[in-house]
Design a protein around this motif. Structure first.
Motif, PDB file in Angstrom:
ATOM      1  N   ARG A   1       0.710  -1.295  -0.092  1.00  0.00           N
ATOM      2  CA  ARG A   1      -0.136   0.038  -0.018  1.00  0.00           C
ATOM      3  C   ARG A   1       0.754   1.322  -0.234  1.00  0.00           C
ATOM      4  O   ARG A   1       0.409   2.258  -0.674  1.00  0.00           O
ATOM      5  CB  ARG A   1      -0.887   0.061   1.187  1.00  0.00           C
ATOM      6  N   PRO A   2       1.987   1.482   0.799  1.00  0.00           N
ATOM      7  CA  PRO A   2       2.709   2.525   0.691  1.00  0.00           C
ATOM      8  C   PRO A   2       3.218   3.065  -0.519  1.00  0.00           C
ATOM      9  O   PRO A   2       3.404   3.945  -1.057  1.00  0.00           O
ATOM     10  CB  PRO A   2       3.847   2.295   1.757  1.00  0.00           C
ATOM     11  N   ILE A   3       3.613   2.054  -1.495  1.00  0.00           N
ATOM     12  CA  ILE A   3       4.187   1.871  -2.884  1.00  0.00           C
ATOM     13  C   ILE A   3       2.889   2.720  -3.708  1.00  0.00           C
ATOM     14  O   ILE A   3       2.899   3.352  -4.738  1.00  0.00           O
ATOM     15  CB  ILE A   3       4.630   0.597  -3.382  1.00  0.00           C
ATOM     16  N   LEU A   4       1.877   1.746  -3.559  1.00  0.00           N
ATOM     17  CA  LEU A   4       0.663   1.843  -4.420  1.00  0.00           C
ATOM     18  C   LEU A   4       0.052   3.369  -4.140  1.00  0.00           C
ATOM     19  O   LEU A   4      -0.636   3.992  -5.195  1.00  0.00           O
ATOM     20  CB  LEU A   4      -0.617   1.125  -4.115  1.00  0.00           C
ATOM     21  N   GLU A   5       0.098   3.975  -2.930  1.00  0.00           N
ATOM     22  CA  GLU A   5      -0.259   5.361  -2.738  1.00  0.00           C
ATOM     23  C   GLU A   5       0.591   6.167  -3.674  1.00  0.00           C
ATOM     24  O   GLU A   5      -0.006   7.340  -4.021  1.00  0.00           O
ATOM     25  CB  GLU A   5       0.207   5.843  -1.180  1.00  0.00           C
ATOM     26  N   LEU A   6       1.920   5.897  -4.150  1.00  0.00           N
ATOM     27  CA  LEU A   6       2.523   6.776  -4.954  1.00  0.00           C
ATOM     28  C   LEU A   6       1.985   6.735  -6.511  1.00  0.00           C
ATOM     29  O   LEU A   6       2.326   7.391  -7.214  1.00  0.00           O
ATOM     30  CB  LEU A   6       3.970   6.689  -4.740  1.00  0.00           C
ATOM     31  N   ILE A   7       1.572   5.433  -6.771  1.00  0.00           N
ATOM     32  CA  ILE A   7       0.931   5.112  -7.945  1.00  0.00           C
ATOM     33  C   ILE A   7       0.033   6.160  -8.728  1.00  0.00           C
ATOM     34  O   ILE A   7       0.084   6.502  -9.869  1.00  0.00           O
ATOM     35  CB  ILE A   7       0.867   3.655  -8.134  1.00  0.00           C
ATOM     36  N   VAL A   8      -0.547   6.653  -7.816  1.00  0.00           N
ATOM     37  CA  VAL A   8      -1.979   7.507  -8.173  1.00  0.00           C
ATOM     38  C   VAL A   8      -1.513   8.930  -8.256  1.00  0.00           C
ATOM     39  O   VAL A   8      -2.247   9.987  -8.180  1.00  0.00           O
ATOM     40  CB  VAL A   8      -3.100   7.204  -7.151  1.00  0.00           C
ATOM     41  N   GLU A   9      -0.098   9.076  -7.616  1.00  0.00           N
ATOM     42  CA  GLU A   9       0.321  10.666  -7.767  1.00  0.00           C
ATOM     43  C   GLU A   9       0.599  11.257  -9.068  1.00  0.00           C
ATOM     44  O   GLU A   9       1.943  11.363  -9.526  1.00  0.00           O
ATOM     45  CB  GLU A   9       1.460  10.836  -6.730  1.00  0.00           C
ATOM     46  N   TYR A  10      -0.300  11.670  -9.584  1.00  0.00           N
ATOM     47  CA  TYR A  10      -0.309  11.842 -11.152  1.00  0.00           C
ATOM     48  C   TYR A  10       0.425  13.240 -11.230  1.00  0.00           C
ATOM     49  O   TYR A  10       1.079  13.833 -12.385  1.00  0.00           O
ATOM     50  CB  TYR A  10      -1.531  11.725 -11.827  1.00  0.00           C
ATOM     51  N   GLU A  11       0.253  14.189 -10.326  1.00  0.00           N
ATOM     52  CA  GLU A  11       0.995  15.475 -10.345  1.00  0.00           C
ATOM     53  C   GLU A  11       2.376  15.339  -9.835  1.00  0.00           C
ATOM     54  O   GLU A  11       3.063  16.266 -10.141  1.00  0.00           O
ATOM     55  CB  GLU A  11       0.390  16.361  -9.260  1.00  0.00           C
ATOM     56  N   THR A  12       2.977  14.083  -9.522  1.00  0.00           N
ATOM     57  CA  THR A  12       4.342  13.943  -9.155  1.00  0.00           C
ATOM     58  C   THR A  12       4.904  12.624  -9.868  1.00  0.00           C
ATOM     59  O   THR A  12       4.954  11.597  -9.488  1.00  0.00           O
ATOM     60  CB  THR A  12       4.627  14.093  -7.813  1.00  0.00           C
ATOM     61  N   PRO A  13       5.064  12.851 -11.284  1.00  0.00           N
ATOM     62  CA  PRO A  13       5.304  11.664 -12.022  1.00  0.00           C
ATOM     63  C   PRO A  13       6.773  10.946 -11.561  1.00  0.00           C
ATOM     64  O   PRO A  13       7.035   9.561 -11.861  1.00  0.00           O
ATOM     65  CB  PRO A  13       5.412  12.114 -13.451  1.00  0.00           C
ATOM     66  N   GLU A  14       7.550  11.701 -10.971  1.00  0.00           N
ATOM     67  CA  GLU A  14       9.021  11.262 -10.644  1.00  0.00           C
ATOM     68  C   GLU A  14       8.581  10.445  -9.336  1.00  0.00           C
ATOM     69  O   GLU A  14       9.494   9.439  -9.240  1.00  0.00           O
ATOM     70  CB  GLU A  14       9.769  12.447 -10.005  1.00  0.00           C
ATOM     71  N   ALA A  15       7.718  10.525  -8.624  1.00  0.00           N
ATOM     72  CA  ALA A  15       7.259   9.677  -7.172  1.00  0.00           C
ATOM     73  C   ALA A  15       6.857   8.447  -7.827  1.00  0.00           C
ATOM     74  O   ALA A  15       7.091   7.173  -7.604  1.00  0.00           O
ATOM     75  CB  ALA A  15       6.468  10.389  -6.377  1.00  0.00           C
ATOM     76  N   GLN A  16       5.775   8.445  -9.099  1.00  0.00           N
ATOM     77  CA  GLN A  16       5.356   7.326  -9.638  1.00  0.00           C
ATOM     78  C   GLN A  16       6.427   6.311 -10.022  1.00  0.00           C
ATOM     79  O   GLN A  16       6.335   5.209 -10.254  1.00  0.00           O
ATOM     80  CB  GLN A  16       4.675   7.796 -10.821  1.00  0.00           C
ATOM     81  N   LEU A  17       7.485   7.245 -10.815  1.00  0.00           N
ATOM     82  CA  LEU A  17       8.748   6.172 -11.330  1.00  0.00           C
ATOM     83  C   LEU A  17       9.300   5.410 -10.381  1.00  0.00           C
ATOM     84  O   LEU A  17       9.598   4.187 -10.722  1.00  0.00           O
ATOM     85  CB  LEU A  17       9.884   7.210 -12.119  1.00  0.00           C
ATOM     86  N   TRP A  18       9.520   6.070  -9.067  1.00  0.00           N
ATOM     87  CA  TRP A  18      10.126   5.107  -8.139  1.00  0.00           C
ATOM     88  C   TRP A  18       9.330   3.974  -7.713  1.00  0.00           C
ATOM     89  O   TRP A  18       9.541   2.699  -7.627  1.00  0.00           O
ATOM     90  CB  TRP A  18      10.491   6.046  -6.829  1.00  0.00           C
ATOM     91  N   ALA A  19       7.788   4.086  -7.397  1.00  0.00           N
ATOM     92  CA  ALA A  19       7.140   3.207  -7.526  1.00  0.00           C
ATOM     93  C   ALA A  19       6.839   2.277  -8.284  1.00  0.00           C
ATOM     94  O   ALA A  19       6.870   0.979  -7.885  1.00  0.00           O
ATOM     95  CB  ALA A  19       5.376   3.973  -7.101  1.00  0.00           C
ATOM     96  N   THR A  20       6.766   2.442  -9.433  1.00  0.00           N
ATOM     97  CA  THR A  20       6.857   1.677 -10.720  1.00  0.00           C
ATOM     98  C   THR A  20       8.091   0.839 -10.695  1.00  0.00           C
ATOM     99  O   THR A  20       7.957  -0.599 -10.901  1.00  0.00           O
ATOM    100  CB  THR A  20       6.392   2.046 -12.094  1.00  0.00           C
ATOM    101  N   TRP A  21       9.139   1.340 -10.421  1.00  0.00           N
ATOM    102  CA  TRP A  21      10.203   0.581 -10.635  1.00  0.00           C
ATOM    103  C   TRP A  21      10.299  -0.480  -9.295  1.00  0.00           C
ATOM    104  O   TRP A  21      10.679  -1.763  -9.407  1.00  0.00           O
ATOM    105  CB  TRP A  21      11.388   1.300 -10.298  1.00  0.00           C
ATOM    106  N   ALA A  22       9.916  -0.124  -8.085  1.00  0.00           N
ATOM    107  CA  ALA A  22       9.769  -0.720  -6.906  1.00  0.00           C
ATOM    108  C   ALA A  22       8.867  -2.138  -7.146  1.00  0.00           C
ATOM    109  O   ALA A  22       9.293  -3.261  -6.804  1.00  0.00           O
ATOM    110  CB  ALA A  22       9.184  -0.291  -5.762  1.00  0.00           C
ATOM    111  N   LEU A  23       7.680  -2.092  -7.848  1.00  0.00           N
ATOM    112  CA  LEU A  23       6.736  -2.913  -7.960  1.00  0.00           C
ATOM    113  C   LEU A  23       7.240  -3.934  -9.143  1.00  0.00           C
ATOM    114  O   LEU A  23       7.198  -5.239  -9.032  1.00  0.00           O
ATOM    115  CB  LEU A  23       5.374  -2.253  -8.516  1.00  0.00           C
TER     116      LEU A  23
END
Length: 216
Positions: free
Chosen positions: A128-150
């Motif tokens: 869930r902590p990673i998935l919470e960053l997946i929906v942060e479309y205003e911060t795509p850099e955070a999404q990048l870390w989250a998608t790499w982690a998953l």
């Protein structure tokens, strides 16, 4: 656990001791990984991000993003902290140095250096902590870390994390991310790889199940 995180932060000397320890044991791989992991847990609690936002701590974690200790373990934790801290900038990013824009660039540069086949000794009880960053479309850099982690987790430990990702609704979040034009191309690629890895895992289970001999 948010309650434990709050109790830690409520201790007047907690952060002073933490900073002292992390500087004293800066070259001790095992200890540094534990300490950066602790900070990753603290940053996951939204109400604690504001007190964590100090120039000293953020500068330290920017440096730790470049760490070569313990393969990618220390760098991974440090980048997860920064990826969490950069979201919701109007409320949390209250310092001038390091600049948020510089941190965003560094997150991308750091993640792009990592080996996707790294087998890090990190165990999640929930994604869930990673998935919470997946929906942060205003911060795509955070999404990048989250998608790499998953992608790394479903690649290295498919039997643990593919079922967890599906159970916690992550598959649909990744499908939505792939279709959104705001995400970074690399993040969309990583999300696609995660979905394929989970699909392959489920297919292998079905094949193994169908290949079993019936009990006589």
């Amino acid at each position: 656990m948010p309650l434990n995180a709050k109790l830690f932060m409520e201790e007047p000397a907690a952060m002073d001791i933490y900073m002292s320890c992390i500087q004293t044991f800066a070259k001790e791989e095992g200890l540094l990984k534990k300490m950066t992991g602790l900070m990753a847990n603290l940053s996951e609690v939204p109400v604690l991000r504001k007190p964590l936002m100090t120039e000293e701590l953020m500068a330290l974690y920017c440096d730790l993003m470049d760490s070569q200790l313990d393969k990618d373990g220390v760098s991974y934790h440090a980048t997860s902290v920064m990826a969490t801290m950069v979201i919701d900038p109007a409320r949390t990013w209250t310092i001038n140095t390091p600049a948020r824009s510089d941190v965003l660039v560094k997150i991308v540069d750091t993640v792009n250096r990592w080996d996707l086949d790294s087998k890090m000794k990190i165990k999640y009880r929930s994604l869930r902590p990673i998935l919470e960053l997946i929906v942060e479309y205003e911060t795509p850099e955070a999404q990048l870390w989250a998608t790499w982690a998953l992608c790394n987790l479903t690649r290295s430990k498919a039997d643990r994390y593919c079922p967890m990702l599906e159970l916690e609704g992550g598959l649909s979040l990744l499908e939505q991310l792939i279709e959104d034009e705001r995400v970074l191309p690399k993040a969309a690629t990583l999300a696609t790889m995660s979905l394929q890895q989970c699909s392959n895992y489920k297919l292998s289970l079905e094949e193994n199940s169908s290949g079993e001999n019936p009990v006589e």
